[in-house]
Design a protein around this motif. Sequence first.
Motif, mmCIF file in Angstrom:
data_model
loop_
_atom_site.group_PDB
_atom_site.id
_atom_site.type_symbol
_atom_site.label_atom_id
_atom_site.label_comp_id
_atom_site.label_asym_id
_atom_site.label_seq_id
_atom_site.Cartn_x
_atom_site.Cartn_y
_atom_site.Cartn_z
ATOM 1 N N HIS A 8 -13.055 61.595 -50.932
ATOM 2 C CA HIS A 8 -12.448 61.045 -49.721
ATOM 3 C C HIS A 8 -11.490 59.898 -50.054
ATOM 4 C CE1 HIS A 8 -12.238 59.998 -45.443
ATOM 5 N NE2 HIS A 8 -12.324 58.737 -45.837
ATOM 6 N N ALA B 257 -22.179 48.175 -56.093
ATOM 7 C CA ALA B 257 -22.716 48.553 -54.784
ATOM 8 C C ALA B 257 -22.333 49.997 -54.518
ATOM 9 C CB ALA B 257 -22.167 47.644 -53.691
ATOM 10 N N GLU B 258 -23.186 50.670 -53.825
ATOM 11 C CA GLU B 258 -22.932 52.078 -53.517
ATOM 12 C C GLU B 258 -21.805 52.189 -52.493
ATOM 13 O OE1 GLU B 258 -25.368 56.063 -52.055
ATOM 14 O OE2 GLU B 258 -26.365 54.118 -52.227
ATOM 15 N N MET B 259 -20.882 53.084 -52.777
ATOM 16 C CA MET B 259 -19.734 53.260 -51.897
ATOM 17 C C MET B 259 -20.153 53.998 -50.638
ATOM 18 S SD MET B 259 -17.123 51.870 -53.410
ATOM 19 C CE MET B 259 -15.722 52.650 -52.650
ATOM 20 N N ALA B 260 -19.553 53.575 -49.525
ATOM 21 C CA ALA B 260 -19.843 54.267 -48.268
ATOM 22 C C ALA B 260 -19.097 55.596 -48.186
ATOM 23 C CB ALA B 260 -19.470 53.383 -47.087
ATOM 24 N N LYS B 261 -17.984 55.692 -48.923
ATOM 25 C CA LYS B 261 -17.184 56.923 -48.928
ATOM 26 C C LYS B 261 -17.275 57.561 -50.313
ATOM 27 C CE LYS B 261 -15.414 56.212 -44.788
ATOM 28 N NZ LYS B 261 -15.664 57.103 -43.646
ATOM 29 N N THR B 262 -17.119 58.866 -50.360
ATOM 30 C CA THR B 262 -17.154 59.584 -51.632
ATOM 31 C C THR B 262 -15.840 59.406 -52.378
ATOM 32 O OG1 THR B 262 -16.347 61.591 -50.566
ATOM 33 C CG2 THR B 262 -18.738 61.282 -50.674
#
Length: 322
Positions: free
Chosen positions: A170, A162-167
């Motif tokens: 970060h 799943a794509e992370m909400a944070k980089t």
Amino acid sequence: MRVKNATKKTVKVSASSESDSEYGSTDEELQEAFTKGLLKPGLNEVFEETTKVHKNCVTLMKQKLESIKLNLPWLERLDMINAPAPLAPELALQMQEQEVRRSKQLKGNKKLPQYDPAEDPVLNDFRRETMFHRQAQGAVMDGITRLKKLGIPTTRPDDYFAEMAKTDVHMQKVRENLMKKQTIAQRSEKIRQLRQQRKVGKQMQIEATLKKHAEKRKMLEEVKKYRKGMRQDLDFLDDKKKPQNKRVNPKVAAKRKMKDSKFGFGGKKRGNKKNTKTSSADVSEYKRPSKPGKDFKKKGGKPNQRLGKGRRVQMKAKRKRQ
């Protein structure tokens, strides 16, 4: 015109007479009621009593419930009615310790002569939170079993992406911040342990010093008793604290013996070599010195003579260079 005015006047007079008669009748009625004791001094106002009838229509309420109820499957609702999970032994022990601690705190309170843990608000809060935890735990356990029966997975698979909400940058900063807090906590804990060890060591040192002083005081008292003649034996001088059946290294024992013979066993050092009356009168160890010439002639050598000053200086400088 005159007739009209006359008629108006007569109408006014008749109306005023009727109002006066009404006011007079009401005043008379009030006076009669006051004399009978039905009225009391002050403002009085008559209210009509109305009884409100409450109706509990069960059928209408059930119809309303059916109209607002959503007939959805359990997977969409996830509502559960279950009993709380069993109490963990750790929580039971913690609750018992808290009860003991609370009873000790309120032991000196005269307002609570009989302490009851069930009526303590502090412990009640703790029990309430524990019950919430147990209820949630029981719901989770039953819910997972029901989901497994329905064939719905409850854990994320290993290949889930799943794509992370944070980089990543970060998250790296967050990770560094957490590691920094952890190192600070570990350092503070280590410092606290060192302080505690230092306190314990200081306390042990104080206890050892007090014990040493007590033993010394006891020894001095025994010596005073011996001097005064109250005690005839010297058993208190025996060292009873020497370990039994202890292996001693022969090298260490020889080194200790040499140092003891050289430096003694402690105590007073000044004036040890002074002569006394008995030592000066004792001539048992005196030996008459032999003449050096005879002995050296027998051995075929010469007596040792001291080197000159120049020779001694040269030898000293040579030793320094080496």
